[in-house]
Design an enzyme around this catalytic site. Structure first.
Site, PDB file in Angstrom:
ATOM      1  N   ASP A  74     -27.014  27.133  12.099  1.00 19.75           N
ATOM      2  CA  ASP A  74     -26.660  25.995  12.891  1.00 19.75           C
ATOM      3  C   ASP A  74     -25.321  25.384  12.035  1.00 19.75           C
ATOM      4  OD1 ASP A  74     -26.146  23.327  13.926  1.00 19.75           O
ATOM      5  OD2 ASP A  74     -28.305  22.900  14.070  1.00 19.75           O
ATOM      6  N   ARG A 100     -23.196  21.532  24.861  1.00 16.87           N
ATOM      7  CA  ARG A 100     -21.709  21.518  25.971  1.00 16.87           C
ATOM      8  C   ARG A 100     -22.038  21.017  27.309  1.00 16.87           C
ATOM      9  NH1 ARG A 100     -23.867  25.188  30.062  1.00 16.87           N
ATOM     10  NH2 ARG A 100     -24.531  26.960  29.260  1.00 16.87           N
ATOM     11  N   THR A 144     -12.261  19.653  25.514  1.00 17.57           N
ATOM     12  CA  THR A 144     -12.444  19.620  27.192  1.00 17.57           C
ATOM     13  C   THR A 144     -11.276  18.725  27.833  1.00 17.57           C
ATOM     14  OG1 THR A 144     -13.692  18.895  28.813  1.00 17.57           O
ATOM     15  CG2 THR A 144     -14.201  17.864  26.686  1.00 17.57           C
ATOM     16  N   SER A 179     -18.533  10.897  29.671  1.00 20.20           N
ATOM     17  CA  SER A 179     -20.205  11.071  29.174  1.00 20.20           C
ATOM     18  C   SER A 179     -20.189  10.932  27.538  1.00 20.20           C
ATOM     19  CB  SER A 179     -20.680  12.449  29.619  1.00 20.20           C
ATOM     20  OG  SER A 179     -20.063  13.568  28.957  1.00 20.20           O
ATOM     21  N   TYR A 181     -21.251  13.539  25.704  1.00 19.62           N
ATOM     22  CA  TYR A 181     -20.890  14.826  25.384  1.00 19.62           C
ATOM     23  C   TYR A 181     -19.107  14.654  25.271  1.00 19.62           C
ATOM     24  CZ  TYR A 181     -18.337  19.009  26.664  1.00 19.62           C
ATOM     25  OH  TYR A 181     -17.477  20.344  26.892  1.00 19.62           O
ATOM     26  N   HIS A 182     -18.503  14.246  26.611  1.00 25.09           N
ATOM     27  CA  HIS A 182     -16.993  14.493  26.611  1.00 25.09           C
ATOM     28  C   HIS A 182     -16.488  13.495  25.296  1.00 25.09           C
ATOM     29  CE1 HIS A 182     -17.667  15.790  30.684  1.00 25.09           C
ATOM     30  NE2 HIS A 182     -16.669  16.428  30.528  1.00 25.09           N
ATOM     31  N   LYS A 185     -16.419  15.159  22.075  1.00 23.50           N
ATOM     32  CA  LYS A 185     -15.086  16.003  22.039  1.00 23.50           C
ATOM     33  C   LYS A 185     -13.802  15.171  21.712  1.00 23.50           C
ATOM     34  CE  LYS A 185     -16.913  20.144  23.506  1.00 23.50           C
ATOM     35  NZ  LYS A 185     -16.902  21.371  22.738  1.00 23.50           N
ATOM     36  N   GLN A 208     -10.093  22.456  27.793  1.00 23.08           N
ATOM     37  CA  GLN A 208     -10.668  23.516  28.624  1.00 23.08           C
ATOM     38  C   GLN A 208     -11.102  22.702  29.907  1.00 23.08           C
ATOM     39  OE1 GLN A 208     -11.962  27.699  28.580  1.00 23.08           O
ATOM     40  NE2 GLN A 208     -13.688  26.629  28.481  1.00 23.08           N
ATOM     41  N   THR A 252     -23.759  20.363  47.139  1.00 26.21           N
ATOM     42  CA  THR A 252     -23.906  19.258  46.806  1.00 26.21           C
ATOM     43  C   THR A 252     -22.626  18.459  46.113  1.00 26.21           C
ATOM     44  OG1 THR A 252     -25.036  19.831  44.527  1.00 26.21           O
ATOM     45  CG2 THR A 252     -26.452  19.229  46.366  1.00 26.21           C
ATOM     46  N   TYR A 254     -21.052  15.432  44.526  1.00 27.65           N
ATOM     47  CA  TYR A 254     -21.517  14.250  44.142  1.00 27.65           C
ATOM     48  C   TYR A 254     -20.558  12.904  44.702  1.00 27.65           C
ATOM     49  CZ  TYR A 254     -24.358  16.631  40.845  1.00 27.65           C
ATOM     50  OH  TYR A 254     -25.292  17.306  40.058  1.00 27.65           O
ATOM     51  N   ARG A 326     -23.379  10.081  38.505  1.00 25.12           N
ATOM     52  CA  ARG A 326     -22.352   9.844  37.285  1.00 25.12           C
ATOM     53  C   ARG A 326     -21.669   8.645  37.545  1.00 25.12           C
ATOM     54  NH1 ARG A 326     -20.210  15.943  35.389  1.00 25.12           N
ATOM     55  NH2 ARG A 326     -22.264  17.037  35.709  1.00 25.12           N
TER      56      ARG A 326
HETATM   57  N1  USQ Z   1     -20.012  17.830  40.475  1.00 21.23           N
HETATM   58  C1  USQ Z   1     -20.694  17.899  41.737  1.00 21.23           C
HETATM   59  N2  USQ Z   1     -21.670  18.410  42.202  1.00 21.23           N
HETATM   60  C2  USQ Z   1     -22.423  19.146  41.416  1.00 21.23           C
HETATM   61  C3  USQ Z   1     -21.946  19.168  40.105  1.00 21.23           C
HETATM   62  C4  USQ Z   1     -20.898  18.471  39.650  1.00 21.23           C
HETATM   63  O1  USQ Z   1     -19.859  16.921  42.568  1.00 21.23           O
HETATM   64  O2  USQ Z   1     -23.493  19.709  41.889  1.00 21.23           O
HETATM   65  C5  USQ Z   1     -18.976  17.173  40.286  1.00 21.23           C
HETATM   66  C6  USQ Z   1     -18.988  16.072  38.893  1.00 21.23           C
HETATM   67  O3  USQ Z   1     -19.500  14.886  39.331  1.00 21.23           O
HETATM   68  C7  USQ Z   1     -17.982  16.135  38.377  1.00 21.23           C
HETATM   69  C8  USQ Z   1     -17.307  17.459  38.513  1.00 21.23           C
HETATM   70  O4  USQ Z   1     -17.927  18.193  39.701  1.00 21.23           O
HETATM   71  O5  USQ Z   1     -16.972  15.433  38.997  1.00 21.23           O
HETATM   72  C9  USQ Z   1     -17.692  18.405  37.361  1.00 21.23           C
HETATM   73  O6  USQ Z   1     -18.947  18.283  36.868  1.00 21.23           O
HETATM   74  P1  USQ Z   1     -19.268  19.778  36.204  1.00 21.23           P
HETATM   75  O7  USQ Z   1     -20.818  19.608  35.891  1.00 21.23           O
HETATM   76  O8  USQ Z   1     -18.969  20.992  36.733  1.00 21.23           O
HETATM   77  O9  USQ Z   1     -18.389  19.825  34.952  1.00 21.23           O
HETATM   78  P2  USQ Z   1     -18.648  18.826  33.628  1.00 21.23           P
HETATM   79  O10 USQ Z   1     -19.933  17.899  33.513  1.00 21.23           O
HETATM   80  O11 USQ Z   1     -17.425  17.877  33.420  1.00 21.23           O
HETATM   81  O12 USQ Z   1     -18.648  19.567  32.161  1.00 21.23           O
HETATM   82  C10 USQ Z   1     -18.146  21.116  32.254  1.00 21.23           C
HETATM   83  C11 USQ Z   1     -18.988  21.689  31.287  1.00 21.23           C
HETATM   84  C12 USQ Z   1     -18.235  21.097  29.906  1.00 21.23           C
HETATM   85  C13 USQ Z   1     -16.914  21.474  29.941  1.00 21.23           C
HETATM   86  C14 USQ Z   1     -16.129  20.726  31.179  1.00 21.23           C
HETATM   87  C15 USQ Z   1     -14.720  20.568  31.416  1.00 21.23           C
HETATM   88  O13 USQ Z   1     -20.230  21.741  31.154  1.00 21.23           O
HETATM   89  O14 USQ Z   1     -18.706  22.029  28.524  1.00 21.23           O
HETATM   90  O15 USQ Z   1     -16.117  20.733  28.673  1.00 21.23           O
HETATM   91  O16 USQ Z   1     -16.844  20.888  32.330  1.00 21.23           O
HETATM   92  S1  USQ Z   1     -14.162  19.259  32.282  1.00 21.23           S
HETATM   93  O17 USQ Z   1     -14.952  19.005  33.448  1.00 21.23           O
HETATM   94  O18 USQ Z   1     -12.688  19.500  32.408  1.00 21.23           O
HETATM   95  O19 USQ Z   1     -14.203  18.021  31.251  1.00 21.23           O
END
Ligand code: USQ
Length: 391
Positions: A74, A100, A144, A179, A181-182, A185, A208, A252, A254, A326
């Site tokens: 770890d 992540r 991210t 979040s 998580y974010h 980062k 990313q 779905t 959101y 969210r």
């Molecule tokens: N979303 C939907 N429907 C779903 C899942 C997600 O509408 O079924 C929406 C969320 O509300 C959000 C967007 O899609 O607005 C992105 O959500 P996501 O779950 O695809 O991604 P996120 O939670 O932001 O995190 C993912 C990875 C993370 C990475 C990030 C890049 O899990 O490790 O850092 O993507 S970023 O989104 O550019 O910050």
């Protein structure tokens, strides 16, 4: 080049290891298997078949006669990090060994603490170990795009020139994550900038976007799959949409679904990370890449998944907006710059629709496994209800 991948067992770590080995690099890796364990905690699993690390490495040796040295541990344990770096003395370290998932970090106080502390401590351990043991090596760290949030102005690659009360400066762009998580980062980014200032470490901080896809060319050649998560905690938008379409479950978006994010395929993510490693920063340089291919709204992705699934697999492709679990803007301006990787030679491999076709066909192969996970697909982790201390 001698490259150490921290988080080699993950969605990105494993295909990156295959790519780097195929390109003749000497690869070693470490992982604590945190993701495998935590995905099981929410009663889910990867729908692609992922064998143990031992079996992965054995099969790789049979196929390509190439070895990867693996260490279980770890990165939030400083002794593990120091011992590992002393032993391997890599030219470059890829740091993917962080929690992540945004929804995981919002499950409650325990998971929020776990995410914030482990992620930050791991990165801190690494920069200390680097300055003490291998001060000339390169750290490529996964951040991210979500660090920036969705401001109503263009987003630069890390830094921008700002004028305030008649004075100008070149400063880090303000961050506003969505979040725990974010935010973890964002804190990492601040710590990396400071470590660079203190010790002149060479660092690439990769912002990313959301990654989608089931395969890279090396996965196709070896059949050594990387994980593919579809549940509401560990699955990400387009991967989930494609799985929902294959299962004839509603896709779905959101809320209103106009939220925009930068996306890129797994193949492109691996290409970008490889470019970042093979074209490292100068001594003492801290650089930021905004790593995504195109930005799309969630609705655009839902629509294209739905129509493609109808055309090629005869699926229903039903789209059902669900209440947004969210706290995020559902309609907003979004225009991040992303030119640095292109300037270094990055070119997109496949168009979005082509990649979606491949994903749908791959997911169809593992439909049985996905079918057993129907119960964990609908969103349940609600940001505003994130529970505190369990009394
Ligand atoms: N979303 C939907 N429907 C779903 C899942 C997600 O509408 O079924 C929406 C969320 O509300 C959000 C967007 O899609 O607005 C992105 O959500 P996501 O779950 O695809 O991604 P996120 O939670 O932001 O995190 C993912 C990875 C993370 C990475 C990030 C890049 O899990 O490790 O850092 O993507 S970023 O989104 O550019 O910050």
């Amino acid at each position: 080049m001698k490259i150490l991948i921290l988080g080699i067992d993950g969605y990105i770590g494993w295909p990156l290891a295959l790519r780097l080995i195929a390109r003749g690099h000497e690869v070693s890796g470490a992982d604590s298997f945190f993701t495998r364990e935590r995905v099981r905690e929410v009663n889910s699993d990867s729908i692609t078949p992922i064998v143990s690390m031992e079996d992965r490495l054995q099969k790789l040796y049979q196929l390509w006669k190439k070895k990867i040295e693996f260490h279980k541990g770890d990165v939030s344990d400083p002794e593990f990090v120091y011992d590992l770096i002393k032993k391997i003395k890599p030219d470059a370290i890829v740091h993917l060994a962080e929690q992540r998932s945004a929804p995981y970090s919002m499950l409650g106080l325990k998971q929020a603490t776990d995410t914030l502390t482990k992620n930050m401590i791991g990165t801190l351990n690494l920069v200390y170990a680097m300055k003490d043991i291998i001060p000339e090596s390169h750290l490529l760290k996964l951040g991210t795009m979500g660090e920036y949030g969705t401001p109503n102005i263009d987003i630069p690659e890390g830094f921008f020139e700002i004028e305030y009360k008649d004075r100008k400066d070149f400063l880090p762009f303000p961050k506003f994550a969505g979040s725990w998580y974010h935010w973890s980062k964002v804190h990492d980014t601040n710590n990396l900038m400071f470590a660079n200032k203190l010790w002149n470490l060479r660092i690439t901080d990769v912002m990313q976007g959301v990654v989608y896809g089931t395969r890279t060319k090396e996965i196709e050649e070896t059949d050594l799959y990387t994980r593919f998560d579809i549940d509401e905690v560990w699955g990400t938008a387009l991967n989930r949409f494609c799985t929902q379409a294959v299962l004839d479950e509603p896709i779905t978006p959101y809320g209103k679904g106009f939220q925009r994010r930068g996306f890129l395929s797994l193949e492109d993510s691996i290409s970008c990370l490889t470019i970042g490693l093979e074209k490292p920063p100068e001594h003492g340089e801290y650089r930021v890449f905004n790593q995504f291919d195109e930005h799309y709204s969630v609705n655009e992705l839902a629509e294209i998944t739905s129509s493609t699934a109808r055309d090629i697999l005869n699926k229903r492709g039903k789209i059902e907006h669900v209440e947004n679990p969210r706290i995020e803007k559902e309609e907003h301006y979004y225009n991040p710059e992303h030119s640095k990787l292109k300037a270094l030679g990055y070119e997109r491999k496949r168009a979005l629709k082509e990649e979606i076709i491949l994903m749908l066909k791959d997911i169809e192969k593992f439909k049985g496994k996905a079918d057993n996970l129907r119960g964990v697909i609908k969103p349940k982790t609600v940001w505003k209800n994130s529970p505190g201390l369990d009394k």
